[in-house]
Write an enzyme that holds these catalytic residues in place. Sequence first.
Site, PDB file in Angstrom:
ATOM      1  N   HIS A 162      17.944  -2.377  10.530  1.00  0.00           N
ATOM      2  CA  HIS A 162      19.332  -2.075  10.176  1.00  0.00           C
ATOM      3  C   HIS A 162      19.428  -0.670   9.595  1.00  0.00           C
ATOM      4  O   HIS A 162      18.425  -0.027   9.302  1.00  0.00           O
ATOM      5  CB  HIS A 162      19.859  -3.072   9.139  1.00  0.00           C
ATOM      6  CG  HIS A 162      19.190  -2.959   7.802  1.00  0.00           C
ATOM      7  ND1 HIS A 162      17.920  -3.437   7.562  1.00  0.00           N
ATOM      8  CD2 HIS A 162      19.611  -2.415   6.631  1.00  0.00           C
ATOM      9  CE1 HIS A 162      17.599  -3.195   6.301  1.00  0.00           C
ATOM     10  NE2 HIS A 162      18.594  -2.562   5.717  1.00  0.00           N
ATOM     11  N   ASP A 183      21.873   0.926   6.340  1.00  0.00           N
ATOM     12  CA  ASP A 183      22.497   0.221   5.223  1.00  0.00           C
ATOM     13  C   ASP A 183      24.021   0.153   5.304  1.00  0.00           C
ATOM     14  O   ASP A 183      24.701   1.154   5.516  1.00  0.00           O
ATOM     15  CB  ASP A 183      22.067   0.860   3.896  1.00  0.00           C
ATOM     16  CG  ASP A 183      20.606   0.539   3.586  1.00  0.00           C
ATOM     17  OD1 ASP A 183      20.152  -0.559   3.974  1.00  0.00           O
ATOM     18  OD2 ASP A 183      19.936   1.390   2.970  1.00  0.00           O
ATOM     19  N   HIS A 238      15.836   1.209   9.388  1.00  0.00           N
ATOM     20  CA  HIS A 238      14.640   0.798   8.655  1.00  0.00           C
ATOM     21  C   HIS A 238      14.499  -0.716   8.714  1.00  0.00           C
ATOM     22  O   HIS A 238      15.456  -1.438   8.988  1.00  0.00           O
ATOM     23  CB  HIS A 238      14.676   1.305   7.215  1.00  0.00           C
ATOM     24  CG  HIS A 238      15.884   0.884   6.441  1.00  0.00           C
ATOM     25  ND1 HIS A 238      17.114   1.485   6.597  1.00  0.00           N
ATOM     26  CD2 HIS A 238      16.079  -0.093   5.525  1.00  0.00           C
ATOM     27  CE1 HIS A 238      17.996   0.909   5.805  1.00  0.00           C
ATOM     28  NE2 HIS A 238      17.406  -0.064   5.145  1.00  0.00           N
ATOM     29  N   ARG A 240      16.822   0.769  -5.792  1.00  0.00           N
ATOM     30  CA  ARG A 240      17.517   1.432  -4.686  1.00  0.00           C
ATOM     31  C   ARG A 240      18.799   2.115  -5.164  1.00  0.00           C
ATOM     32  O   ARG A 240      19.540   1.561  -5.979  1.00  0.00           O
ATOM     33  CB  ARG A 240      17.849   0.378  -3.638  1.00  0.00           C
ATOM     34  CG  ARG A 240      18.975   0.747  -2.705  1.00  0.00           C
ATOM     35  CD  ARG A 240      19.097  -0.297  -1.626  1.00  0.00           C
ATOM     36  NE  ARG A 240      20.505  -0.506  -1.297  1.00  0.00           N
ATOM     37  CZ  ARG A 240      20.916  -1.099  -0.178  1.00  0.00           C
ATOM     38  NH1 ARG A 240      20.055  -1.550   0.687  1.00  0.00           N
ATOM     39  NH2 ARG A 240      22.191  -1.244   0.050  1.00  0.00           N
TER      40      ARG A 240
HETATM   41 CO    CO Z   1      18.313  -1.514   3.943  1.00  0.00          CO
END
Ligand code: CO
Length: 278
Positions: A101, A103, A254, A269
């Site tokens: 995917h 983000d 990723h 993150r």
């Molecule tokens: Co991600």
Amino acid sequence: MSYNHIEVRPISGALGAEIWGVDLSGDLSDAVVSEIRQAWLENLVVFFRGQTITPAEQVSIAKRFGEPIEYPFIQGLEGFPVITPVVKHADEKVNFGGLWHTDTTYQQRPPMATMLYALELPPYGGDTLFANCYLAYETLSDGMKATLEPLIGVNSSHKGRVVDTRAARIKDAPKEPNVARVAEHPVVRVHPETGRKSLYVSFAHTTHFKGWTEAESKPILDFLFEQQTRPEFTCRFRWEPGSVTLWDNRCALHNPINDYHGYKRVLHRITFAGGETA
Ligand code: CO
């Protein structure tokens, strides 16, 4: 491109480069930030090793590269709402975002970039794969490029298995209502900084083409997902505690590999505000 302030070591032929000679917790000069940004645009994802940064420092570093934004479905770290803990506990089997995917493309303005800082890692496994979606597009036939050019992809936060990958974290720290968000983006996206075209769909989020049924879209989408993740278009990053990654969500996919059951993995993150896609 030559660099005067950093050392850039590519890790594969497709994308990804380690950056050496930078202490992210120190005062970063404009020249260093500018070279990191250049290396990031050229390599799509950059990696730093051996860093020690506090949450406050991670937010400050992020602000040198863009505008940190909050993740819609999960509460951020206490006191640092823009930091989303990415956690898999030792007794869990599902990992957060564990499929190909980019983000939150179910947002109208999907994030420009994501930064991850590794705190706690399994003794082996838990690597992350990245894929270069410029190459995926550029290596298509002229016929397929022409077919895709006018198409709009419909992207959902609640497509199939992706829902499961965030379920445990939403249970821990729910935020906005857990209902589908959907956004439309061009299948062939022009990168706002490099001007290059990339294949902007993903297995996790793209459900169909606008104006097409899911059944009609599926054969082409399945081909595109396979095209995007051809081994020669990918790289694989082996994390160490203190590793920091920064990737470009506009042209790279990723996929965190879920191969470390029985061990805990914790990363912090930050995602960065992005613009309209067309
Ligand atoms: Co991600």
